[in-house]
Design a protein around this motif. Structure first.
Motif, short mmCIF file in Angstrom:
data_model
loop_
_atom_site.label_atom_id
_atom_site.label_comp_id
_atom_site.label_asym_id
_atom_site.label_seq_id
_atom_site.Cartn_x
_atom_site.Cartn_y
_atom_site.Cartn_z
N GLY A 156 20.43 -41.29 -32.11
CA GLY A 156 19.25 -41.98 -31.64
C GLY A 156 18.26 -42.27 -32.76
N ASP A 210 15.01 -41.32 -23.45
CA ASP A 210 15.65 -40.61 -24.57
C ASP A 210 16.40 -39.38 -24.07
OD1 ASP A 210 14.86 -42.39 -26.44
OD2 ASP A 210 13.05 -41.29 -27.03
N HIS A 211 15.77 -38.67 -23.12
CA HIS A 211 16.40 -37.47 -22.56
C HIS A 211 17.67 -37.86 -21.79
CE1 HIS A 211 16.83 -33.63 -20.54
NE2 HIS A 211 16.80 -34.25 -19.37
N GLN A 226 23.03 -36.91 -30.05
CA GLN A 226 22.38 -38.15 -29.64
C GLN A 226 20.87 -38.07 -29.88
OE1 GLN A 226 22.88 -41.19 -28.78
NE2 GLN A 226 20.80 -41.62 -28.10
N ARG A 227 20.28 -36.92 -29.53
CA ARG A 227 18.82 -36.80 -29.62
C ARG A 227 18.34 -36.82 -31.07
NH1 ARG A 227 14.99 -35.04 -25.13
NH2 ARG A 227 13.27 -36.28 -25.95
N ALA A 249 20.49 -38.70 -24.08
CA ALA A 249 21.09 -37.50 -24.66
C ALA A 249 21.91 -36.75 -23.63
CB ALA A 249 20.00 -36.62 -25.26
N GLY A 255 25.76 -36.00 -23.90
CA GLY A 255 26.21 -34.62 -23.69
C GLY A 255 27.31 -34.54 -22.64
N TYR A 272 24.38 -33.52 -26.66
CA TYR A 272 22.96 -33.74 -26.43
C TYR A 272 22.20 -33.78 -27.76
CZ TYR A 272 18.33 -33.34 -24.35
OH TYR A 272 17.04 -33.60 -23.98
N LEU A 273 22.46 -32.78 -28.60
CA LEU A 273 21.75 -32.68 -29.88
C LEU A 273 22.10 -33.84 -30.81
CD1 LEU A 273 22.10 -28.83 -30.46
CD2 LEU A 273 20.05 -30.09 -29.74
#
Lengths: 333, 302
Positions: free
Chosen positions: B97, B198-199, B92-93, B202, B206, B89-90
């Motif tokens: 990204g 965006d979420h 990609q975010r 991610a 994740g 998650y982190l």
């Protein structure tokens, strides 16, 4: 052009000024990676086709150079032409398949990776031809009089023994930079850039994108093969992992992306920068934490991501922007 | 048997079947590594070059949990899977990204850069030494007649099927799953109906990383971990994804089994070294002739 004359002169005089040893070794490595990078840059930087498997060209060039000498005793000065031309043909064949079937972007990256892997397996699997996983070891020439004839400088006079391969890779680099510089100014170069910017629009203007990309991959392969020829003559050894492993493919794309895609100077700038940082890191961090491997590549990867994020035109673009700010006009660097 | 002028050895059907069955077990592992990759591709259209490095990181996680805390590698899943999700998650975010400006080739290069950083980070901190998780049951198993299957192989097969099933249920039955499918189908439209794209990107990255962490746990009892271990699987996983169809779960499973069986038969007939070329050849042929793969829908010329 004046800039290039200064660069060429400085690089040519470097061994005289710096004395032989560490600094010349550093420049030699920088130039070697810059040649790999220039090969990648022709197709990736100018043509927008990102290869993840340029090792296939490095390895083919190296193996042809090694095997023609090893199996048939052909002079290295003759085999190198077969190595370069043969690899250009391999490049054209891979390009023909990939571009004929319309592979672009990520798919082109993947297929080049697959070809490199296939060649890797082939080189390992036919020991009767390639000596398999053990690799090809060329005989060392110990006769100083035959140093030039055998393209081996180990036992030549002291200047040549210390700097012979430095000048070899310098010559290869300057030739590749000159070829790229010429290409940029031809009709073919303009068409290649048009294909990079918008392939469909280029097609609509009557550019044969397939033929243009085929030309670019052949030139890319030929330049990369020359790096392979240098490698074999210098180390007199090649094996499947060095030849076709992922590390050469990765090194080839680092330099031009960091230095500046689609610029003649980009690969040299990028290679100089990352290896400078790498050496500095080894001398500081490496020293402090004991000599552990990996530090330089951690930095290279980080620099790559940072450049992609903040400097889409690489160090060359940064330089041009700074120059404009300093001079206040649009000077072209 | 003659094949392109090469004389192939001929084997009895038991040997061939035995090879094929061991190919199924191998294929289950390939399928699981490919599952995370295909999920990420299906939604973000990213070919995640860091996938192998993340697998390696997961295996180190499992190894150290076992070595330092005595936790069984299968039980370690409870820790490495959420850990993998958080990391993915982190990444990609805040890295992929942000750095990629939404361009496909740049994403490819960013994930390549990440894989180099992770791989050499492991080399730097853990050294190149191979480390093995030792479990007391690694040589026990079931005699299948044509071949012998050890428990870790059986667990990997069962785990792959279960995780693929669970992922499918998650995608079909939960709100997050629906949102992911919506984003995969029509990015702009999803945004318009109030989905935070965006979420979701991610979350998807994740999930892909969580699945590869699960794969790491299932692999740990059979494969020793070292910084390069990801490379062993990543090219094969790309092949599986391309063969199955980018973005297709069923494709990953079927592709995994097909590649596993082909590789084992290739080894049987062509020898240990040349046998693995079957994988590269399939990869090249599928890319050229059918880039949408067996179950894919998107065109390959992207």
């Amino acid at each position: 052009m004046a800039g290039w004359l200064i660069i060429a002169l400085a690089l040519a005089l470097a061994p005289l000024a710096l004395g032989s040893g560490r600094w010349v070794e550093f420049l030699e490595l920088t130039l070697f990676v810059a040649v790999l990078g220039q090969g990648w840059n022709v197709l990736g930087g100018y043509g927008g086709q990102y290869s993840f498997g340029n090792a296939v060209f490095f390895g083919t060039g190296a193996y042809v150079q090694a095997l023609l000498q090893y199996r048939f005793g052909i002079s290295p000065w003759i085999s190198l032409w077969f190595a370069i031309a043969g690899t250009a043909a391999v490049g054209a064949a891979i390009g023909w398949l990939s571009f004929r079937y319309g592979l672009r972007g990520s798919y082109f990256a993947l297929i080049t990776l697959a070809f490199a892997e296939a060649f890797h397996v082939l080189a390992r699997s036919f020991p009767s031809i390639t000596e398999g996983g053990r690799g090809v070891q060329l005989a060392l020439n110990q006769d100083p009089d035959r140093a030039l004839a055998t393209f081996q400088f180990n036992f030549a006079g002291s200047f040549l023994a210390e700097n012979g391969f430095y000048y070899t890779i310098l010559a290869v680099f300057l030739a590749s930079a000159f070829a790229t510089w010429r290409m940029e100014r031809t009709r073919f170069g303009a068409q290649l850039i048009a294909v990079r910017e918008n392939e469909d629009a280029a097609q609509a203007l009557g550019i044969d994108a397939f033929r243009v990309k085929l030309g670019a991959i052949s030139i890319s392969a030929a330049i990369t093969a020359a790096a392979g020829v240098y490698y074999v003559q210098k180390y007199l050894f090649i094996e499947p992992g060095i030849a076709f492993g992922t590390s050469k493919s990765v090194e080839a794309l680092f330099a031009p992306i960091i230095g500046g895609l689609g610029t003649v100077v980009g690969p040299l700038l990028g290679s100089f920068f990352i290896h400078g940082v790498g050496e500095a890191a080894k001398a500081t961090i490496g020293q402090a934490l004991g000599d552990r491997p990996g530090v330089d590549l951690i930095l290279f990867g980080t620099i790559l991501i940072l450049v992609l994020a903040f400097l889409p035109r690489g160090l060359a673009g940064l330089w041009a922007a700074l120059w404009r700010r300093l001079t206040g006009g649009d000077g072209n660097a | 048997m003659e094949f392109f002028g090469l004389t192939l050895p001929s084997y009895g059907w038991e040997t061939v079947l035995g090879s094929a069955v061991s190919g199924v077990f191998l294929g289950a592992i390939y399928a699981l590594v490919a599952l995370g990759l295909t999920l990420i591709y299906g939604v973000l259209h990213i070919i995640n070059f860091a996938h192998g490095a993340l697998l390696m990181l997961g295996m180190y996680g499992v190894f150290f949990l076992w070595k330092l805390a005595g936790i069984d590698p299968y039980l370690a899943m409870l820790i490495v899977v959420p850990g993998g999700f958080a990391l993915g998650y982190l990444l990609q975010r805040f890295v992929i990204g942000k750095a990629s400006h939404g361009r496909d080739e740049i994403i490819l290069l960013v994930t390549l850069g990440l894989s180099i950083v992770i791989e050499n980070g492991a080399l730097f901190f853990f050294s190149a030494t191979e480390r093995s998780v030792l479990v007391p049951y690694d040589l026990d198993g079931i005699d299948l007649g044509v071949t012998y299957a050890v428990w870790p192989e059986i667990a990997a097969l069962a785990g792959s099927l279960a995780i693929t099933g669970a992922l499918w249920l998650f995608m079909m039955r939960t709100d997050t799953g629906r949102a992911i499918r919506a984003v995969a189908r029509e990015r702009r439209g999803a945004q318009l109906v109030g989905i935070n794209v965006d979420h979701i990107f991610a979350v998807t990255f994740g999930l892909g990383t969580a699945i590869v962490a699960a794969a790491a746990s299932l692999l740990a009892p059979t494969y020793p971990v070292h910084p390069q271990i990801g490379n062993l699987f990543v090219l094969i996983a790309f092949t599986v994804v391309v063969l199955g169809g980018m973005g297709s779960f069923v494709g990953a499973l079927v592709g995994g089994f097909l590649i596993g069986i082909t590789e084992q038969l290739g080894r049987l007939y062509m020898g240990e070294s040349l046998g693995v070329i079957t994988v590269s050849v399939i990869f090249i042929l599928v890319l050229l002739l059918r880039p949408t793969g067996l179950f894919g829908q998107r065109s390959g010329q992207g």
